[in-house]
Design an enzyme around this catalytic site. Structure first.
Site, PDB file in Angstrom:
ATOM      1  CD  GLN A  83       2.420   5.000  -2.379  1.00 20.35           C
ATOM      2  OE1 GLN A  83       2.379   5.914  -1.566  1.00 20.35           O
ATOM      3  NE2 GLN A  83       3.110   3.888  -2.182  1.00 20.35           N
ATOM      4  CE1 TYR A  88      -0.409   3.634   4.770  1.00 14.78           C
ATOM      5  CE2 TYR A  88      -1.245   5.243   3.220  1.00 14.78           C
ATOM      6  CZ  TYR A  88      -0.323   4.872   4.168  1.00 14.78           C
ATOM      7  OH  TYR A  88       0.671   5.743   4.526  1.00 14.78           O
ATOM      8  CB  ALA A 126      12.696   3.457  -0.186  1.00 15.86           C
ATOM      9  NE  ARG A 127      15.191   1.172   4.609  1.00 18.50           N
ATOM     10  CZ  ARG A 127      15.265   0.060   5.330  1.00 18.50           C
ATOM     11  NH1 ARG A 127      15.523   0.117   6.624  1.00 18.50           N
ATOM     12  NH2 ARG A 127      15.075  -1.115   4.762  1.00 18.50           N
TER      13      ARG A 127
END
Length: 391
Positions: free
Chosen positions: A103, A172, A347-348
């Site tokens: 990433q 971002y 993810a989690r």
């Protein structure tokens, strides 16, 4: 003995030129084990465990393309100095039979200027919600950062990555350019959706041209910023359509929320106010006690909470879509693949159980043990982990 799952989730699939053993991708989560921006054995082991656990691809986060584009000084800069260590990481993941993605991005207004000892850049300048001054990036800066992406992409290829995920989410820098709230420019990079998308499209084209057709290129794109005046579905759909028309992407991973102003929009579930506040310096911690609930808002957790938004992109685009957002159950994954999503990203759930894909494929009827307490969030400043698991 459990019966192995015959679900489409565990069928092999292609992400552009990359052949994956199933349709489960470990989404990018900052690993918190890169002191001084160094590749460590802990970082390598983090992703090796994910690969050994059965995911088809693990995503290394967050690899900055520019020094001032790091989230802070402990963020890894993708350059020649980091390449040998990253090659060790990709070799370790490949040895477990998985692919690995880098990433890449520029944190822009989310960057910690004090830690980086460099100004935080944004489309239009101003201040962050926590009072940090932002400096508007000029046209020369846009060209320089585009070149930084190109160079970083080449390093990623040399380091053995199979896929490059360009971060166009969470406000971002590239995401901030898409935001009508953050982008108040009056030049070719501001105003209309097409103008606000010009810089991200320029970057995506530079990355594709650098790596050629042998590497997968994806974008992690905000569907909604989750803040008043920010990017919303109607315009993000236009952006995704523009990305598709350029023909440079192998897939789009859909996300939402703002690390700058509303990070819980991405996570959903409990807001870890106490735990997050404890990571802050004492003077900042005191102020956070008063404004923390406005920054970390609590949202009820729902399985696959981005699905209603993502369906609109699925129906409008031919580009493969990666579904992200609170995916914990095998039946959710199966339904998503049956509906037409190319991959699911977790993810989690994989922080709690890196071996969850193997367990599900072996026939386990239970889903993830993640309870969405989000106490993993503040651990990014030490070692990103599930706090409920003994290490």
């Amino acid at each position: 003995m459990p019966i192995a799952s015959s679900s489409g989730v565990f069928e092999q699939a292609d992400l552009g030129p990359v052949h994956l053993r199933n349709r489960i991708i470990k989404a990018a989560t900052f690993e918190g084990v890169m002191p001084g921006g160094q590749v460590t054995d802990a970082l390598i082991e983090f992703h090796r465990r994910v690969a050994a656990g059965g995911a088809a691809m693990s995503t290394v986060a967050y690899l900055a393309v520019s020094p001032e584009g790091r989230t802070d000084r402990h963020c890894l800069l993708l350059n020649e100095e980091s390449r040998p260590g990253l090659r060790r990481l990709t070799d370790a993941v490949h040895a477990e039979g998985a692919a690995v993605a880098a990433q890449v991005g520029h944190a822009g207004p989310v960057a910690n200027a004090r830690s980086n000892r460099a100004p935080s850049l944004s489309p239009s300048g101003g201040f962050t919600p926590l009072g940090t001054r932002l400096r508007a990036v000029d046209a020369a800066g846009i060209e320089r950062i585009t070149e930084d992406y190109r160079r970083a992409a080449l390093v990623a290829v040399e380091a053995g990555f199979d896929s490059i995920e360009v971060h166009v989410g969470h406000n971002y820098l590239l995401s901030a350019f898409l935001s009508p709230k953050l982008n108040r420019r009056h030049d070719a990079y501001g105003g209309s959706v097409e103008n606000r998308a010009r810089f991200p499209r320029q970057v995506l084209r530079a990355v594709r041209d650098a790596v050629g057709d042998g590497i997968a290129v994806t974008a992690k794109l905000n569907m909604a910023d989750g803040v008043p005046g920010g990017l919303w579905l109607d315009e993000s759909l236009e952006v995704a359509t523009l990305f598709e028309s350029d023909g440079v992407l192998n897939a789009i991973e859909l996300t939402g929320g703002s690390s700058l102003a509303n990070p819980m929009y991405l996570f959903r579930g409990e807001a870890p106010l106490k735990e997050f506040g404890a990571t802050l310096p004492p003077p900042v911690r005191l102020g956070f006690r008063f404004i923390g609930s406005r920054f970390l808002k609590a949202y009820p957790f729902e399985e696959a909470f981005f699905l209603p938004y993502a369906r609109q992109f699925l129906n409008a685009l031919s580009t493969p879509i990666i579904l992200l957002g609170g995916i914990n159950q095998l039946e959710t994954m199966e339904a998503a693949i049956a509906e037409g999503f190319a991959f699911v990203a977790m993810a989690r759930a994989l922080l709690r159980e890196p071996d969850l894909p193997n367990r599900l494929q072996a026939g386990s009827t239970g889903g993830s043990l993640c309870i969405h307490c989000n106490k993993c969030m503040p651990t990014i400043y030490s070692t990103t982990r599930c706090v409920l698991v003994d290490r």
